[in-house]
Enzyme design. Structure first.
Site, mmCIF file in Angstrom:
data_model
loop_
_atom_site.group_PDB
_atom_site.id
_atom_site.type_symbol
_atom_site.label_atom_id
_atom_site.label_comp_id
_atom_site.label_asym_id
_atom_site.label_seq_id
_atom_site.Cartn_x
_atom_site.Cartn_y
_atom_site.Cartn_z
ATOM 1 N N ASP A 8 0.872 -1.185 0.000
ATOM 2 C CA ASP A 8 0.000 0.000 0.000
ATOM 3 C C ASP A 8 0.908 1.233 0.000
ATOM 4 O OD1 ASP A 8 0.895 0.297 2.612
ATOM 5 O OD2 ASP A 8 -1.101 0.196 3.531
ATOM 6 N N CYS A 65 2.877 -3.427 4.154
ATOM 7 C CA CYS A 65 2.042 -2.288 4.526
ATOM 8 C C CYS A 65 2.704 -1.698 5.761
ATOM 9 C CB CYS A 65 0.571 -2.653 4.712
ATOM 10 S SG CYS A 65 0.186 -3.741 6.079
ATOM 11 N N THR A 67 2.196 -1.784 9.142
ATOM 12 C CA THR A 67 2.487 -2.751 10.211
ATOM 13 C C THR A 67 2.649 -4.167 9.687
ATOM 14 O OG1 THR A 67 0.163 -3.278 10.562
ATOM 15 C CG2 THR A 67 1.073 -1.428 11.839
ATOM 16 N N HIS A 98 9.114 -23.494 9.338
ATOM 17 C CA HIS A 98 8.023 -24.051 10.149
ATOM 18 C C HIS A 98 6.634 -23.827 9.557
ATOM 19 C CE1 HIS A 98 10.451 -24.145 14.198
ATOM 20 N NE2 HIS A 98 11.065 -24.763 13.193
ATOM 21 N N HIS A 133 5.574 -30.030 11.188
ATOM 22 C CA HIS A 133 5.114 -28.733 10.695
ATOM 23 C C HIS A 133 4.101 -28.902 9.559
ATOM 24 C CE1 HIS A 133 7.985 -26.904 13.314
ATOM 25 N NE2 HIS A 133 8.978 -27.580 12.754
HETATM 26 C C1 RB5 Z 1 -1.909 2.718 6.521
HETATM 27 O O1 RB5 Z 1 -1.947 3.917 7.220
HETATM 28 C C2 RB5 Z 1 -1.808 1.546 7.460
HETATM 29 O O2 RB5 Z 1 -2.985 1.383 8.157
HETATM 30 C C3 RB5 Z 1 -1.487 0.295 6.687
HETATM 31 O O3 RB5 Z 1 -0.303 0.476 5.980
HETATM 32 C C4 RB5 Z 1 -1.271 -0.968 7.504
HETATM 33 O O4 RB5 Z 1 -0.386 -0.738 8.558
HETATM 34 C C5 RB5 Z 1 -2.473 -1.660 7.949
HETATM 35 O O5 RB5 Z 1 -2.443 -2.746 8.535
#
Ligand code: RB5
Length: 143
Positions: A8, A65, A67, A98, A133
């Site tokens: 993203d 993304c 996180t 695993h 596994h």
């Molecule tokens: C975008 O701001 C953020 O929410 C996205 O990149 C991600 O971390 C979502 O899980």
């Protein structure tokens, strides 16, 4: 080996840098992500990548993304996808050994690019161990 990469807006820079790195190592890369930092919704790119992996149009996937969680949650809605979130080299290795992750997910906003390289190399360079596994991943699919 063909690797699909999606991201993203939080992962644009790392996506391009990793594509360049992987191309230099002889991998073919396919870009499924957004190419701008304009805010967008990660499921819109996660699902096409998952479908490409499931259909065999790419061999493996990598997703970024902020996180890593939104991508992992979206990708793992697909029956034959095992998307594993990794934030250091050891987890990059274990998520293949695993969990036999066929998509590697990384948190672009929380790790430096050097870690992205170490994680990716660890994941690509490791082999699934099978045995207990395999029994465990066989129990994962939706009920
Ligand atoms: C975008 O701001 C953020 O929410 C996205 O990149 C991600 O971390 C979502 O899980």
């Amino acid at each position: 080996m063909k690797i699909g990469i999606c991201n993203d807006h939080a992962g644009v820079d790392y996506k391009f840098r990793l594509m360049e790195y992987l191309s230099g190592k002889g991998y073919e890369t396919v870009n499924f992500g957004t190419d701008t930092t304009e805010s967008m919704d990660y499921p819109d790119v996660a699902h096409p990548l998952a479908e490409a992996v499931e259909a065999g149009r790419v061999d493996l996937g990598i997703a970024f993304c902020g996180t890593g969680n939104g991508m992992a949650m979206s990708l793992n809605k697909h029956r034959n996808i095992r998307a594993g979130l990794a934030w250091n080299e050891e987890i990059g290795k274990l998520v293949k050994q695993h969990n036999n992750a066929n998509v590697l997910v990384m948190p672009a906003r929380f790790i430096p690019f050097g870690e992205v390289i170490r994680i990716t190399d660890a994941w690509l360079g490791s082999a699934f161990e099978g045995g207990r596994h395999q029994r465990r991943i066989d129990k994962i699919p939706c009920r």
